[in-house]
Design an enzyme around this catalytic site. Structure first.
Site, PDB file in Angstrom:
ATOM      1  N   CYS A 113       0.744  -1.322  -0.032  1.00 41.41           N
ATOM      2  CA  CYS A 113      -0.081  -0.076  -0.093  1.00 41.41           C
ATOM      3  C   CYS A 113       0.915   1.085   0.121  1.00 41.41           C
ATOM      4  CB  CYS A 113      -0.768   0.100   1.250  1.00 41.41           C
ATOM      5  SG  CYS A 113      -2.379  -1.383   1.111  1.00 41.41           S
ATOM      6  N   HIS A 252      -3.239   7.641   1.628  1.00 43.22           N
ATOM      7  CA  HIS A 252      -3.533   6.147   1.216  1.00 43.22           C
ATOM      8  C   HIS A 252      -5.197   5.714   1.776  1.00 43.22           C
ATOM      9  CE1 HIS A 252      -3.936   1.888   0.523  1.00 43.22           C
ATOM     10  NE2 HIS A 252      -3.898   1.464   1.850  1.00 43.22           N
ATOM     11  N   ASN A 282     -10.005   0.330  -0.485  1.00 35.98           N
ATOM     12  CA  ASN A 282      -8.597   0.287  -0.419  1.00 35.98           C
ATOM     13  C   ASN A 282      -7.901  -0.251  -1.654  1.00 35.98           C
ATOM     14  OD1 ASN A 282      -5.786  -0.194   0.151  1.00 35.98           O
ATOM     15  ND2 ASN A 282      -6.024  -0.810   2.307  1.00 35.98           N
TER      16      ASN A 282
HETATM   17  N1  COA Z   1     -18.856  -7.635   8.461  1.00 33.64           N
HETATM   18  C1  COA Z   1     -19.278  -8.016   9.739  1.00 33.64           C
HETATM   19  N2  COA Z   1     -18.559  -8.121  10.849  1.00 33.64           N
HETATM   20  C2  COA Z   1     -17.421  -8.267  10.820  1.00 33.64           C
HETATM   21  C3  COA Z   1     -16.560  -8.097   9.630  1.00 33.64           C
HETATM   22  C4  COA Z   1     -17.662  -8.151   8.536  1.00 33.64           C
HETATM   23  N3  COA Z   1     -16.912  -7.814   7.153  1.00 33.64           N
HETATM   24  N4  COA Z   1     -15.308  -8.282   9.671  1.00 33.64           N
HETATM   25  C5  COA Z   1     -15.045  -8.521  11.214  1.00 33.64           C
HETATM   26  N5  COA Z   1     -16.194  -8.594  11.903  1.00 33.64           N
HETATM   27  C6  COA Z   1     -16.501  -8.491  13.077  1.00 33.64           C
HETATM   28  C7  COA Z   1     -15.502  -9.287  13.806  1.00 33.64           C
HETATM   29  O1  COA Z   1     -15.471 -10.675  13.520  1.00 33.64           O
HETATM   30  C8  COA Z   1     -15.509  -8.874  15.079  1.00 33.64           C
HETATM   31  O2  COA Z   1     -16.331  -9.784  15.978  1.00 33.64           O
HETATM   32  P1  COA Z   1     -16.433 -10.088  17.335  1.00 33.64           P
HETATM   33  O3  COA Z   1     -16.184  -8.867  18.160  1.00 33.64           O
HETATM   34  O4  COA Z   1     -17.405 -11.069  17.490  1.00 33.64           O
HETATM   35  O5  COA Z   1     -15.209 -10.985  17.236  1.00 33.64           O
HETATM   36  C9  COA Z   1     -16.107  -7.462  15.137  1.00 33.64           C
HETATM   37  O6  COA Z   1     -16.570  -7.223  13.816  1.00 33.64           O
HETATM   38  C10 COA Z   1     -14.861  -6.428  15.365  1.00 33.64           C
HETATM   39  O7  COA Z   1     -13.673  -6.755  14.553  1.00 33.64           O
HETATM   40  P2  COA Z   1     -12.398  -6.090  14.711  1.00 33.64           P
HETATM   41  O8  COA Z   1     -11.443  -6.550  13.466  1.00 33.64           O
HETATM   42  O9  COA Z   1     -12.012  -5.665  16.016  1.00 33.64           O
HETATM   43  O10 COA Z   1     -13.027  -4.522  14.082  1.00 33.64           O
HETATM   44  P3  COA Z   1     -12.296  -3.133  13.935  1.00 33.64           P
HETATM   45  O11 COA Z   1     -13.015  -2.203  14.520  1.00 33.64           O
HETATM   46  O12 COA Z   1     -10.882  -3.083  14.101  1.00 33.64           O
HETATM   47  O13 COA Z   1     -12.392  -3.098  12.095  1.00 33.64           O
HETATM   48  C11 COA Z   1     -10.998  -3.133  10.144  1.00 33.64           C
HETATM   49  C12 COA Z   1     -11.705  -4.021  11.352  1.00 33.64           C
HETATM   50  C13 COA Z   1     -10.391  -4.099   9.522  1.00 33.64           C
HETATM   51  C14 COA Z   1     -12.094  -2.276   9.561  1.00 33.64           C
HETATM   52  C15 COA Z   1      -9.942  -2.020  10.894  1.00 33.64           C
HETATM   53  O14 COA Z   1      -9.407  -2.819  11.950  1.00 33.64           O
HETATM   54  C16 COA Z   1      -9.049  -1.649   9.918  1.00 33.64           C
HETATM   55  O15 COA Z   1      -9.328  -1.058   9.050  1.00 33.64           O
HETATM   56  N6  COA Z   1      -7.840  -1.974  10.285  1.00 33.64           N
HETATM   57  C17 COA Z   1      -6.654  -1.401   9.368  1.00 33.64           C
HETATM   58  C18 COA Z   1      -6.518  -2.098   8.051  1.00 33.64           C
HETATM   59  C19 COA Z   1      -5.774  -1.396   7.085  1.00 33.64           C
HETATM   60  O16 COA Z   1      -5.657  -0.284   7.107  1.00 33.64           O
HETATM   61  N7  COA Z   1      -5.262  -2.171   6.216  1.00 33.64           N
HETATM   62  C20 COA Z   1      -4.619  -1.964   5.022  1.00 33.64           C
HETATM   63  C21 COA Z   1      -3.270  -1.287   5.375  1.00 33.64           C
HETATM   64  S1  COA Z   1      -2.527  -1.257   4.004  1.00 33.64           S
END
Ligand code: COA
Length: 325
Positions: A113, A252, A282
């Site tokens: 990224c 990004h 993304n």
């Molecule tokens: N739909 C519904 N529920 C989902 C889901 C989806 N697509 N994906 C995950 N969940 C659930 C998880 O299973 C978890 O459930 P649980 O609490 O029962 O275990 C809950 O949602 C929370 O998951 P979590 O991963 O803690 O959520 P979050 O608030 O951290 O959001 C991301 C997840 C991935 C959106 C976030 O962490 C993020 O954007 N991270 C950075 C990613 C990034 O920038 N990556 C690229 C870098 S280049």
């Protein structure tokens, strides 16, 4: 002294947009969850005939057109991608052929990224040392091909696309003003100890397969906010500017919450941040030049503006670049 000046930009998206609603028929997710946690509303997904090189070529053609140039005017192509057409040769060489560049330098960089920032930094260095005169810097991806479509924690986050910029070496007087059109400062970093937080579980020298993307999103998020605000301050300090001098941040586009948190840490209003994550999701290395092209074409980014590019991605890698338009 030479400075690399942006002469034009272009972008390209696959023909098919896929909404959160459509995805929720494929995996256990909802439009509400995706919008609330990420800001994403839709993403573009490449069809069979659409490849990283075809999207890159289209974006590059539009950038050349905006610069009033054609393929023959360019003697350097640096293409950032983690989803090349083939393991080798570099996708940049295919784009070079498609554009009719007739030689010059062409290669890919892999920094996921942050790839576009790495490509921009590399092209800028090569222009400033006289290795080339006019460069195409491209970010292009078809991440849909490396997603695990059964994994709701990752497959909802990414999309396909490409963005490109034409940079030209321009002489400036050694004793001239420190600020002026062109790339003013770029800072790049990597820290290889976090491989297991964001990676693809395959590759030619390990499994012999292409593999699928794996990510621990919450931990990536935490690192992203800290690393980005540090590198932004470092990049500003290197050119002697303050955050308040920035007209536009082109980040990004991983997650709307990361964009908000980073702008807040810099003390910048949200209105100064170009946001496309809602429309494109993304797109990895493509996201910065895609967002830039949106800001240029809708008239927000103008001549004379001070623009900050920034990105963080797998590796981890991260970086920022400050450019006067
Ligand atoms: N739909 C519904 N529920 C989902 C889901 C989806 N697509 N994906 C995950 N969940 C659930 C998880 O299973 C978890 O459930 P649980 O609490 O029962 O275990 C809950 O949602 C929370 O998951 P979590 O991963 O803690 O959520 P979050 O608030 O951290 O959001 C991301 C997840 C991935 C959106 C976030 O962490 C993020 O954007 N991270 C950075 C990613 C990034 O920038 N990556 C690229 C870098 S280049």
């Amino acid at each position: 002294m030479i400075r690399s000046v942006i002469r034009g930009s272009g972008s390209a998206l696959p023909g098919k947009a896929v909404s959160n609603e459509e995805l929720s028929q494929r995996v256990d997710t909802t439009d509400e969850w995706i919008v609330e946690r990420t800001g994403i509303r839709q993403r573009y997904i490449a069809d069979d005939g659409e490849t990283t090189s075809s999207l890159a070529t289209q974006a590059a053609q539009r950038a050349l057109e905006a610069a009033g140039m054609d393929g023959k005017d360019v003697d350097l192509i640096v293409l950032a991608t983690a989803t090349p057409d083939q393991t080798f040769p570099a996708t940049a060489t295919q784009v070079q052929h498609n554009l009719g560049c007739n030689g010059g330098i062409a290669f890919d960089v892999a920094a996921v990224c942050s790839g576009f920032l790495y490509a921009l930094g590399t092209a800028d260095s090569m222009l400033r040392t006289g290795m080339a005169k006019r460069a195409l810097v491209i970010g292009a991806e078809t991440f849909s091909r490396i997603l695990d479509w059964e994994d709701r924690t990752t497959c909802v986050l990414f999309g396909d696309g490409a963005g490109a910029m034409v940079l030209e070496a321009q002489e400036v007087a050694e004793d001239g003003p420190k600020d002026g059109p062109g790339v003013l400062s770029t800072k790049l970093h990597a820290d290889g100890k976090h491989n297991e937080l964001l990676y693809v579980d395959g590759g030619p020298s390990t499994t012999g397969t292409v593999g699928k993307l794996r990510m621990k999103g919450r931990e990536v998020f935490r690192h992203a906010v800290v690393n980005l605000s540090d590198v932004l301050k470092e990049t500003l300090a290197a050119s002697g500017h303050a955050a308040a001098d920035i007209d536009w941040v082109v980040p990004h586009q991983a997650n709307a919450r990361i964009l908000d948190a980073t702008a807040r840490k810099l003390g910048l209003p949200a209105e100064k941040v170009i946001v496309t994550v809602d429309q494109h999701a993304n797109t990895s290395a493509a996201s910065v030049p895609l967002a830039f092209d949106v800001g240029i074409r809708d008239g927000r980014i103008k001549k004379g503006d001070l623009v900050m590019f920034e990105a963080m991605g797998g590796g981890f890698t991260w970086g920022a670049s400050l450019v006067r338009m």
